[in-house]
Write an enzyme that holds these catalytic residues in place. Sequence first.
Site, PDB file in Angstrom:
ATOM      1  CD  GLU A 261      -2.613   0.159   4.907  1.00 35.86           C
ATOM      2  OE1 GLU A 261      -3.823   0.358   4.722  1.00 35.86           O
ATOM      3  OE2 GLU A 261      -2.134  -0.985   4.977  1.00 35.86           O
ATOM      4  CG  HIS A 344      -4.375  -9.123   2.091  1.00 42.88           C
ATOM      5  ND1 HIS A 344      -5.465  -9.140   2.930  1.00 42.88           N
ATOM      6  CD2 HIS A 344      -3.795  -7.915   2.277  1.00 42.88           C
ATOM      7  CE1 HIS A 344      -5.518  -8.008   3.605  1.00 42.88           C
ATOM      8  NE2 HIS A 344      -4.516  -7.243   3.232  1.00 42.88           N
TER       9      HIS A 344
END
Length: 450
Positions: A261, A344
Amino acid sequence: MTHTRYDRRVDGLRVVGGDIVVHSDAKGAVQRTTWGRGRAVALSDKTPKVSAAAAQATARATATGLAGTPTVSSELVIHNGDAGPRLAHEVVVKGIRTDQTPTALHVAVDAKTGAVLESWDTVTPGTGNGIHVGNVTVGTSGSAPSFQMVDALGHRTTDLKGATTGAGTVLTDADDVWGNGTMSDRASVGVDAQFGAQKTYDYFLTTFGRKGIWDTGKGAPSRVHYGNAYDNAFWDGTQMTYGDGAGNANPLTSLDVSGHEMTHGVTENTAGLAYRAESGGLNEATSDIFGTMVEFYAASPVDAGDYLIGEELGSAPFRYMDKPSKDGRSPDCYSSKVGRLNVHYSSGPLNHWFYLASEGSGAKSVGGVSYNSPTCTSKAVVGAGRDVAAKVWYSTLTNELTSRSGYADAREGAIRQAKAIYGKGSAQCSSIAAAFDGIAVPAGTQTCSN
């Protein structure tokens, strides 16, 4: 070389996808320019036929699955996307999705026809269920009886107490001994988040000399205990946020999630890879790459470094860098169809490249974990080591790529940077190039000898 990034405007209109990098030598002479989607972006007619209100209505209809009423704003821009430069309204729809994930959806609406040119979200979520990092040392401040989970650089961790908005309350402790390693103490999750943020900062600083996400020496805030049983984590442009997972019992605060992140923030403040198509896949893979490197760097006894993403979070990893297709969704090899996948999964080929460039192809054991990485050409690849691969990719990210870069740009930039760092004809450059061959990215103009 000095690599200088520019954004562009034409007659006051911001050019979306118009960012460029100018590369100058030691004397300041320009050697080359990396143009994102193209050099020519001027338009002869800059009068919109579609109103901003109509464009906002179109964008609202595009932003499905929201809870409550979103906020909507727009700006007239020149949108330099796949279809070339177009006069457009860039509409931003901000709200909360029904799964509790925030959204800042950008929708480019053609100002002449009203068609949606493309859309992308600047809130970049991860996936998985976090775990505790064990008994670790974290930076804090203050004194008894009110220590704060805020370190000298400004890394701070706050408790949202189930809310989905706001800054949260800074975690405090009377004796500077935080948490008990279980969910019964709310500070335990805070330890994970603070430790992950600090280790990620340390990795980028000691490895690349980068002083945090913004390269300013400023720490990044983290928010924990987000929402109710929120099974995700995300970067929203200013901070990291972590849910407590299924049943509020599995917080998403593992090292690879934290590194992943926080790296989204680094990418946003360097290449700015748009979270869509091939650039979005490169964005996601970059977070996987440096999340992996943070895991190796931290050398945690409870979460050793490996090339598996989220392996500590359940019965199987989320992603496999040695063979991405083992997750059942990600491709091992590049093709022109990759950009149509969810980001993803379109990250798969670059993750595979990183493993090949680091460790090479074939069966082997690294740190007690067994891998078996094939190539898309059946030609063996000799790895250069993960530190080499990470250094080349960071240099490519910061010096070569622009917001709309794809796999072809990644190959060209990485080979160019490998030569700049290690020299023409070097074994390191050969490994970098061979790894791109190994994931079937077509050769461009750059070779290790030219």
